[in-house]
Scaffold this active site. Sequence first.
Site, PDB file in Angstrom:
ATOM      1  N   HIS A   5      -4.872  -2.383   2.843  1.00  0.00           N
ATOM      2  CA  HIS A   5      -3.541  -2.943   2.656  1.00  0.00           C
ATOM      3  C   HIS A   5      -2.917  -2.559   1.323  1.00  0.00           C
ATOM      4  CE1 HIS A   5      -5.155  -6.026  -0.119  1.00  0.00           C
ATOM      5  NE2 HIS A   5      -6.199  -6.052   0.694  1.00  0.00           N
ATOM      6  N   ASP A   6      -1.615  -2.305   1.358  1.00  0.00           N
ATOM      7  CA  ASP A   6      -0.791  -2.073   0.170  1.00  0.00           C
ATOM      8  C   ASP A   6      -1.109  -0.776  -0.561  1.00  0.00           C
ATOM      9  OD1 ASP A   6       0.655  -4.709   0.229  1.00  0.00           O
ATOM     10  OD2 ASP A   6      -1.386  -5.455  -0.034  1.00  0.00           O
ATOM     11  N   GLY A  66      -7.795  -2.147  -1.283  1.00  0.00           N
ATOM     12  CA  GLY A  66      -6.398  -2.534  -1.335  1.00  0.00           C
ATOM     13  C   GLY A  66      -5.695  -2.114  -2.609  1.00  0.00           C
TER      14      GLY A  66
END
Length: 260
Positions: free
Chosen positions: A122-123, A140
């Site tokens: 994520h991200d 992440g």
Amino acid sequence: MTTRVHPSAVVEAGARLGDDVVVGPFCYIGDDVEVGDGTTFGAHCSVTGPTRIGRRNRFVGHCAVGGEPQDKKFAGERVELVIGDDNTFREFVTLNRGTGSGGGVTRLGDRNWLLAYVHVAHDCVVGNDCVFSNNATLAGHVTVGDHVILSGFAGVHQFCRIGAHAFVGMGAFVNGDVPPFVMVAQEDYGRPRGINAEGLKRRGFDATRIAAIKRAYRALYVAGGSLEDARSKLAEIAGDSEDVRLLLDFVDSGERPLLR
């Protein structure tokens, strides 16, 4: 050529497929998924949204795209995965959406090659023309510049940055920022081991540019002084080299410790 969807595949009503898209056997394309022209999905791929996929991407098979972030803080907020054009994703690649606290978007650029079992968490933000070999993993909030190579089984700690044209060797675990042009090799954790000279030659860097980058590397990693001493020397070299200016800007802008 028109879009083709295999009879065994499921495409939800809220999905939007461009022209010449191919959806292979046993695929799932969920609501709020947008797929650009010429993109192909091999067997058993799943795409959940919100996800935006550009043109002419190739998902070979068993890819899991746009899944929820693997973050306990995620509470179901609207977050996205955005993929550019002309990327290749080999078998069992996993790409997660962002988190509300991390900016809300995981983003990949153009012309990247992600080989089998690569994971992008994520991200993360990945640039253009990168190669991630088998089982390379981004935790992440990792940022990866253009023309970066991650070798097989390389792992990058959350919030780290990998600068443009860097090379991370097989099995190296990166827990700090890697400046542009630098090669990292495995020890207990990855350690800098020179510059990615061969890769730079292949991309058209001439001898003068490479020599300046080598001087910058020696100032940062070989001279033995403090980081502030190295930064002063980089500032001197940067006056004659845009590449060294890029490296210096990278050093000055980091939040995590520099990998040294």
